[in-house]
Design a protein around this motif. Structure first.
Motif, mmCIF file in Angstrom:
data_model
loop_
_atom_site.group_PDB
_atom_site.id
_atom_site.type_symbol
_atom_site.label_atom_id
_atom_site.label_comp_id
_atom_site.label_asym_id
_atom_site.label_seq_id
_atom_site.Cartn_x
_atom_site.Cartn_y
_atom_site.Cartn_z
ATOM 1 N N GLN A 102 0.836 -1.204 0.000
ATOM 2 C CA GLN A 102 0.000 0.000 0.000
ATOM 3 C C GLN A 102 0.873 1.257 0.000
ATOM 4 O O GLN A 102 0.632 2.200 -0.746
ATOM 5 N N GLN A 142 2.340 1.736 -3.348
ATOM 6 C CA GLN A 142 1.310 2.276 -4.240
ATOM 7 C C GLN A 142 1.167 3.781 -4.030
ATOM 8 O O GLN A 142 1.118 4.552 -4.987
ATOM 9 N N ASN A 185 3.242 5.247 -6.905
ATOM 10 C CA ASN A 185 2.127 5.278 -7.845
ATOM 11 C C ASN A 185 2.395 4.504 -9.143
ATOM 12 O O ASN A 185 2.305 5.048 -10.242
#
Lengths: 450, 450
Positions: free
Chosen positions: B368, B371, B375
């Motif tokens: 996470q 991410q 990105n």
């Protein structure tokens, strides 16, 4: 609707512009044309953009610029004469060139950007006049009017997102739009140019903003080939390839155009066609998103490049040492060096660099710093290094590709310094000696294409 | 002079100790013996070290430890009875065990270390008594007397450099020295144990410090094999291999001993021999420095391991993004995660982890974070991942190894997720699905060894 970009050699003189006219008029879907500045007419010729840089430098250094200005205008005059354009229509274009030194610029860099941009700008205006004379409802569309806004970096501008909003209103225009490539305007109204692949970027931005069904990129090669024609005799043209195949091949030396210039088109999922202005009937190469791609070929292309070098580091128990790579990357950062790849063993690490970023002194300083900070048992700089990229979406689910590749190379007694294949499986990267690289490309090409 | 270490199963009971005696007495060069604690006599047996941990825990929790203490002593008594050692000679050893709870320790961790260490210590003393009874001039040498100094970490100590100075004076001793493995003493005189591969480390330290001509490591396997005998039926034993070959193979599951335990011997360039106490006439495996290694074999061994997982990241233009990897490594650092390898494409990156360091929650949090910070266009966690290591100094100058490997795999329809080969060229690392790994090991083994 198609956006069509023509390269500098396609607009270099009258006969070339005639070919461009024929191409534009042959297909009613070609509604938006992007121009380059006139390119070389022969190997010894000078591009108009280079003349404009000279013009700007003369102005900055307060030297006599008249001969250069004349040289520039002559290029446009010659094209205009070929199409019999009247002098009174041309006068405003010439005036614009003449008045370039009289304008106010934010600084020297913006002056340079504005001078350079006029190569494309005058050419677009001239092409508009030529088309109008043929009875075509053509309209010169300046980036300012179009709303092509860019960041405040005079000679390395990036498109601003707002541009795509601005471009929407031009989607359904009835006129044939002629747009100069290579530049946009900043929010304060100054001209700023893109860094590389200039008119390719403008075409790609327009293709996205206008939601073109196709972005046609006319240049002076028939197609993108499966291998470099200087290495492989009559290599197969690539009929269709994906964006990322192009990107991976560009990396190792495919240079039809700078792949980054295509990003706006790729973001908009616009298919891109590469064609030859001199042979418009040849089918060229289509570049498409992954999801629209089907192929029978296992590999799409193979390329090699010599501008790499490798740094080999060995240290016993390196693998157990948390932070070793981090420290290494911090050294690269400190020396402002970017690395390409970093294949690792248990106790060793190879770092592959684009060697064009090094001077001999910088290289020595960096290696010395690495020796000091990381104290490897062994450090070697390998300068005789070539990288081969074998690329193909068709490799993805195919077993035995490595077998074919390595068989080809073993047959020719070529040793592999490095093999790097990640999870994507659309490419395989190999490291060889430079002398082996063309032989390897040729062998691999023939293994898969014959 | 040789340093000889015997593993726990070699000293598990009287008949095993008899084999050890025979080995010691067969070769006059065997001058320094390192003991382990008595190991398992059968699959259902409990190692003395584990009984000592239980003993320590009973003491710490103030529970009745007498049954455990009896159980421990019985193991030594049984060996002593086999050799008819008199009870009055044994009494001090038993007393030492009994008095363990009465000593002062710096803290609970040092208490635990001292209890554990006595498995080796009592065994070394007992072996000394047995040898003396055979008329051998044997001397029990405690690490404290020897000068084997370690860092102040009770159960994960590291040898201090001063040790090698201290050991010098024992180089020319006339007595047969019996040294307990697994522990040293801190500068303040406390017992501290090594974390893993305990008596292997002691043997390696002594081999370096005493400049042994050979470090013999007696265990319960005949040799290190070219492949895992659970995968390949009757694989070839490796006659000679290099330190780094061992290290690379250990990485992917070879587990005869913990390769890091050998570092002191490797630092001292001492050759290491792995032999079986139960079959001392078999030649075993010799592990030598690179410069003393010559081989006809292309590969030395092949191994696989399932405890890896891969994280695949794709982001368009990743390659151009300075600092992407740096940010990624900083995230790993923040989550205290170490990575193994990081093969990269142009726009993608695969990171291979030892997955034993993850909980499901930690994995999700880390992904996470990646991410959020980086990105990526695409992030995938690949849990079904096996790593194969094909290792051999003989690969170094041999062309066509990859061809043979990939041919073997293609024949069995095995896909390769990852190929990682750096500049060292003594190993090739492959990524496959877990189900494919044993088939791949077997195919590659047979390709090179049959």
């Amino acid at each position: 609707m198609r956006v069509v970009k023509f390269g500098g050699s396609s607009l270099a003189n009258g006969p070339q512009v005639q070919k461009v006219l024929n191409i534009i008029l042959a297909e009613p879907k070609r509604r938006v044309i992007v121009t380059s500045a006139p390119g070389k007419r022969s190997d010894s010729d000078i591009k108009v953009t280079d003349l404009l840089i000279k013009y700007a430098n003369c102005v900055l250094q307060k030297r006599d610029y008249q001969p250069t200005l004349n040289q520039i205008w002559t290029r446009y005059q010659e094209i205009a004469d070929f199409f019999d354009i009247s002098q009174n229509l041309l006068q405003p274009l010439k005036q614009e060139l003449i008045e370039l030194p009289l304008t106010n610029y934010a600084n020297y860099d913006f002056l340079m950007a504005a001078f350079k941009a006029h190569g494309e700008k005058i050419n677009a205006q001239l092409l508009t006049l030529i088309l109008q004379r043929q009875g075509v409802a053509a309209r010169f569309l300046d980036p300012k009017t179009a709303g092509l806004l860019v960041s405040d970096v005079p000679n390395d501008a990036a498109v601003l997102p707002q541009t795509y909003q601005n471009l929407k209103k031009w989607r359904h225009t009835q006129e044939l739009l002629i747009v100069p490539g290579f530049y946009g305007v900043t929010e304060s109204g100054q001209i700023a140019t893109f860094s590389r692949g200039g008119s390719d970027i403008t075409g790609a931005i327009l293709a996205q903003g206008l939601q073109a069904e196709l972005y046609e990129n006319f240049t002076d090669v028939n197609a993108i080939y499966a291998a470099d024609p200087r290495i492989v005799t009559h290599p197969q043209p690539i009929q269709v390839m994906t964006y990322r195949e192009l990107r991976e091949l560009s990396y190792a030396g495919f240079s039809v155009f700078h792949d980054e210039a295509l990003i706006p088109a790729i973001e908009g999922q616009i298919p891109i066609k590469v064609k030859n202005t001199n042979h418009p009937n040849l089918s060229g190469t289509m570049i498409v998103p992954e999801q629209h791609f089907h192929t029978q070929n296992v590999i799409t292309g193979v390329a090699s490049s010599n501008h790499f070098a490798a740094l080999y580091l060995h240290r016993y128990l390196l693998n157990k040492e948390v932070g070793f790579t981090l420290k290494l990357l911090q050294i690269f950062y400190q020396f402002n060096i970017s690395y390409e790849h970093m294949p690792s063993g248990i106790d060793d690490l190879t770092v592959i660099f684009d060697k064009r970023q090094f001077t001999e002194e910088l290289r020595q300083q960096m290696c010395q710093k690495i020796q000091e900070v990381l104290n490897p048992d062994y450090l070697e700089w390998i300068d005789d290094y070539a990288i081969l990229m074998i690329v193909g979406e068709g490799m993805r689910n195919k077993i035995g590709v490595m077998k074919l590749i390595t068989s080809s190379l073993a047959k020719k007694n070529i040793g592999l310094h490095m093999i790097n294949q990640g999870a994507s499986r659309i490419s395989i990267m190999l490291g060889t000696k430079q002398a082996d690289a063309p032989i390897a490309v040729s062998e691999i090409y023939h293994q898969f294409f014959n």
